[in-house]
Design a protein around this motif. Structure first.
Motif, mmCIF file in Angstrom:
data_model
loop_
_atom_site.group_PDB
_atom_site.id
_atom_site.type_symbol
_atom_site.label_atom_id
_atom_site.label_comp_id
_atom_site.label_asym_id
_atom_site.label_seq_id
_atom_site.Cartn_x
_atom_site.Cartn_y
_atom_site.Cartn_z
ATOM 1 N N SER A 15 -12.547 33.259 -19.817
ATOM 2 C CA SER A 15 -12.620 33.183 -18.586
ATOM 3 C C SER A 15 -12.126 34.382 -17.812
ATOM 4 O O SER A 15 -10.787 34.863 -18.156
ATOM 5 C CB SER A 15 -11.713 31.816 -18.046
ATOM 6 O OG SER A 15 -11.252 31.982 -16.734
ATOM 7 N N ALA A 16 -12.522 34.941 -16.955
ATOM 8 C CA ALA A 16 -12.434 36.140 -16.061
ATOM 9 C C ALA A 16 -10.981 35.921 -15.343
ATOM 10 O O ALA A 16 -10.093 36.480 -15.145
ATOM 11 C CB ALA A 16 -13.239 36.650 -15.042
ATOM 12 N N TYR A 17 -10.737 34.634 -14.808
ATOM 13 C CA TYR A 17 -9.569 34.133 -14.011
ATOM 14 C C TYR A 17 -8.453 34.156 -15.024
ATOM 15 O O TYR A 17 -7.426 34.388 -14.694
ATOM 16 C CB TYR A 17 -9.910 32.596 -13.398
ATOM 17 C CG TYR A 17 -8.558 32.178 -12.849
ATOM 18 C CD1 TYR A 17 -8.053 32.665 -11.602
ATOM 19 C CD2 TYR A 17 -7.924 31.072 -13.227
ATOM 20 C CE1 TYR A 17 -6.866 32.325 -10.880
ATOM 21 C CE2 TYR A 17 -6.919 30.629 -12.805
ATOM 22 C CZ TYR A 17 -6.401 31.084 -11.766
ATOM 23 O OH TYR A 17 -5.270 30.541 -11.052
ATOM 24 N N LEU A 18 -8.603 33.530 -16.075
ATOM 25 C CA LEU A 18 -7.444 33.539 -17.027
ATOM 26 C C LEU A 18 -7.033 34.794 -17.354
ATOM 27 O O LEU A 18 -6.006 35.171 -17.506
ATOM 28 C CB LEU A 18 -7.766 32.410 -18.352
ATOM 29 C CG LEU A 18 -7.989 31.336 -17.864
ATOM 30 C CD1 LEU A 18 -8.328 30.442 -19.485
ATOM 31 C CD2 LEU A 18 -6.918 30.408 -17.229
ATOM 32 N N ARG A 19 -7.953 35.719 -17.804
ATOM 33 C CA ARG A 19 -7.817 37.052 -18.250
ATOM 34 C C ARG A 19 -7.097 37.960 -16.818
ATOM 35 O O ARG A 19 -6.486 38.795 -17.253
ATOM 36 C CB ARG A 19 -9.112 38.058 -18.428
ATOM 37 C CG ARG A 19 -9.551 37.741 -19.900
ATOM 38 C CD ARG A 19 -10.466 38.389 -20.400
ATOM 39 N NE ARG A 19 -11.623 38.942 -19.434
ATOM 40 C CZ ARG A 19 -12.941 38.106 -19.271
ATOM 41 N NH1 ARG A 19 -12.961 36.964 -19.952
ATOM 42 N NH2 ARG A 19 -13.458 38.432 -18.467
ATOM 43 N N SER A 20 -7.353 37.653 -15.668
ATOM 44 C CA SER A 20 -6.585 38.090 -14.637
ATOM 45 C C SER A 20 -5.278 38.055 -14.472
ATOM 46 O O SER A 20 -4.399 38.810 -14.129
ATOM 47 C CB SER A 20 -7.054 37.876 -13.322
ATOM 48 O OG SER A 20 -6.932 36.420 -12.918
ATOM 49 N N LYS A 83 -2.467 27.579 -18.131
ATOM 50 C CA LYS A 83 -3.341 27.892 -16.772
ATOM 51 C C LYS A 83 -4.744 27.543 -17.342
ATOM 52 O O LYS A 83 -5.365 27.885 -18.456
ATOM 53 C CB LYS A 83 -3.257 29.605 -16.792
ATOM 54 C CG LYS A 83 -3.665 30.124 -15.538
ATOM 55 C CD LYS A 83 -3.463 31.361 -15.478
ATOM 56 C CE LYS A 83 -2.620 31.939 -14.262
ATOM 57 N NZ LYS A 83 -2.635 31.401 -12.862
ATOM 58 N N VAL A 84 -5.430 27.042 -16.335
ATOM 59 C CA VAL A 84 -6.647 26.336 -16.571
ATOM 60 C C VAL A 84 -7.565 27.151 -15.359
ATOM 61 O O VAL A 84 -7.129 27.127 -14.111
ATOM 62 C CB VAL A 84 -6.896 24.933 -16.280
ATOM 63 C CG1 VAL A 84 -8.292 24.248 -16.424
ATOM 64 C CG2 VAL A 84 -5.889 24.199 -17.402
ATOM 65 N N ASP A 85 -8.884 27.452 -15.888
ATOM 66 C CA ASP A 85 -9.716 27.878 -14.867
ATOM 67 C C ASP A 85 -10.705 26.838 -14.378
ATOM 68 O O ASP A 85 -11.339 26.007 -15.164
ATOM 69 C CB ASP A 85 -10.596 28.912 -15.419
ATOM 70 C CG ASP A 85 -11.889 29.372 -14.579
ATOM 71 O OD1 ASP A 85 -12.071 28.791 -13.592
ATOM 72 O OD2 ASP A 85 -12.270 30.559 -14.770
ATOM 73 N N ARG A 86 -10.511 26.196 -12.922
ATOM 74 C CA ARG A 86 -11.043 25.035 -12.554
ATOM 75 C C ARG A 86 -12.743 25.033 -12.603
ATOM 76 O O ARG A 86 -13.056 24.062 -12.747
ATOM 77 C CB ARG A 86 -10.381 24.554 -11.147
ATOM 78 C CG ARG A 86 -11.290 25.437 -10.068
ATOM 79 C CD ARG A 86 -10.514 25.306 -8.948
ATOM 80 N NE ARG A 86 -10.857 24.047 -8.335
ATOM 81 C CZ ARG A 86 -10.688 23.480 -7.232
ATOM 82 N NH1 ARG A 86 -9.737 24.210 -6.447
ATOM 83 N NH2 ARG A 86 -11.121 22.305 -6.756
ATOM 84 N N ASP A 87 -13.144 26.346 -12.798
ATOM 85 C CA ASP A 87 -14.423 26.368 -12.744
ATOM 86 C C ASP A 87 -14.959 26.246 -14.325
ATOM 87 O O ASP A 87 -16.161 25.743 -14.509
ATOM 88 C CB ASP A 87 -14.918 27.989 -12.143
ATOM 89 C CG ASP A 87 -15.045 27.982 -10.778
ATOM 90 O OD1 ASP A 87 -15.082 27.007 -10.167
ATOM 91 O OD2 ASP A 87 -14.702 29.036 -10.322
ATOM 92 N N GLU A 88 -14.298 26.445 -15.083
ATOM 93 C CA GLU A 88 -14.396 26.493 -16.688
ATOM 94 C C GLU A 88 -14.316 25.016 -17.243
ATOM 95 O O GLU A 88 -14.930 24.478 -17.972
ATOM 96 C CB GLU A 88 -13.633 27.525 -17.395
ATOM 97 C CG GLU A 88 -14.025 28.890 -16.982
ATOM 98 C CD GLU A 88 -15.057 29.373 -17.824
ATOM 99 O OE1 GLU A 88 -15.175 29.129 -19.081
ATOM 100 O OE2 GLU A 88 -15.946 30.495 -17.386
ATOM 101 N N ASP A 93 -9.694 19.727 -13.937
ATOM 102 C CA ASP A 93 -9.309 19.910 -12.263
ATOM 103 C C ASP A 93 -9.684 18.683 -11.659
ATOM 104 O O ASP A 93 -8.889 18.244 -10.747
ATOM 105 C CB ASP A 93 -10.232 20.865 -11.739
ATOM 106 C CG ASP A 93 -9.869 21.156 -10.393
ATOM 107 O OD1 ASP A 93 -8.927 21.411 -9.882
ATOM 108 O OD2 ASP A 93 -10.967 21.139 -9.453
ATOM 109 N N ALA A 94 -10.610 17.686 -11.906
ATOM 110 C CA ALA A 94 -11.239 16.700 -11.110
ATOM 111 C C ALA A 94 -9.948 15.604 -11.557
ATOM 112 O O ALA A 94 -9.435 14.937 -10.626
ATOM 113 C CB ALA A 94 -12.280 16.046 -11.640
ATOM 114 N N ARG A 95 -9.529 15.432 -12.825
ATOM 115 C CA ARG A 95 -8.550 14.509 -13.091
ATOM 116 C C ARG A 95 -6.999 14.687 -12.248
ATOM 117 O O ARG A 95 -6.347 13.701 -11.681
ATOM 118 C CB ARG A 95 -8.176 14.589 -14.595
ATOM 119 C CG ARG A 95 -7.017 13.703 -15.129
ATOM 120 C CD ARG A 95 -6.669 13.938 -16.538
ATOM 121 N NE ARG A 95 -7.708 14.229 -17.481
ATOM 122 C CZ ARG A 95 -7.713 14.801 -18.556
ATOM 123 N NH1 ARG A 95 -6.652 15.286 -19.161
ATOM 124 N NH2 ARG A 95 -8.824 15.053 -19.508
#
Length: 109
Positions: A15-20, A83-88, A93-95
Motif C-alpha cells: 500500500s502506498a498509504y502504508l509506505r507513506s 496501521k491499516v489502509d482502508r482502501d486495501e 474499516d467497515a468493522r
C-alpha cells in the motif's frame, strides 16, 4: 526508540498509504497475525490507525502526532501500533466504523 523494539515495518508494504508512514518513528506493523501475536506475548493493547492516502485528516494526524518523537516513544513503549489502509482492507474499516458509530453515534467516513 529502544533497541529491543522493532522498527517501523511499512517500507515494503504493498500500500502506498502504508509506505507513506515508513519514515515515522512509530514502530508500525501491518494488520497480520504476527502483530497480534506480539501484542499477546507482550501483554500490550493495540493502537489501531485506519486511514487512506486521500484522507486529509489522516495526514494531519501523521504530521502532528505520529512524526513527533515524544509521542512515538509513548506509543512504542505502551502499544503495538498497527496501521491499516482502508482502501486495501475495507473489511477491517467497515468493522471498526460500525463499532465507532454504535458507540458514539458518528464516525470518520
Amino acid at each position: 526508540m529502544s533497541s529491543d523494539l522493532p522498527g517501523n515495518q511499512l517500507a515494503n508494504a504493498a500500500s502506498a498509504y502504508l509506505r507513506s508512514a515508513a519514515h515515522q518513528p512509530i514502530a508500525w506493523q501491518e494488520w497480520n497475525e504476527t502483530a497480534f501475536a506480539r501484542a499477546r506475548s507482550e501483554d500490550k493493547p493495540i493502537l489501531l490507525d485506519i486511514g487512506a492516502v486521500w484522507c486529509h485528516w489522516c495526514h494531519v494526524m501523521d504530521r502532528e502526532s505520529y512524526e513527533n518523537s515524544a509521542v512515538a516513544h509513548v506509543i512504542n513503549e505502551s502499544f503495538i501500533p498497527i496501521k491499516v489502509d482502508r482502501d486495501e482492507r475495507p473489511d477491517i474499516d467497515a468493522r471498526y466504523q460500525t463499532a465507532v458509530s454504535a458507540l458514539t453515534g458518528q464516525g470518520g467516513r
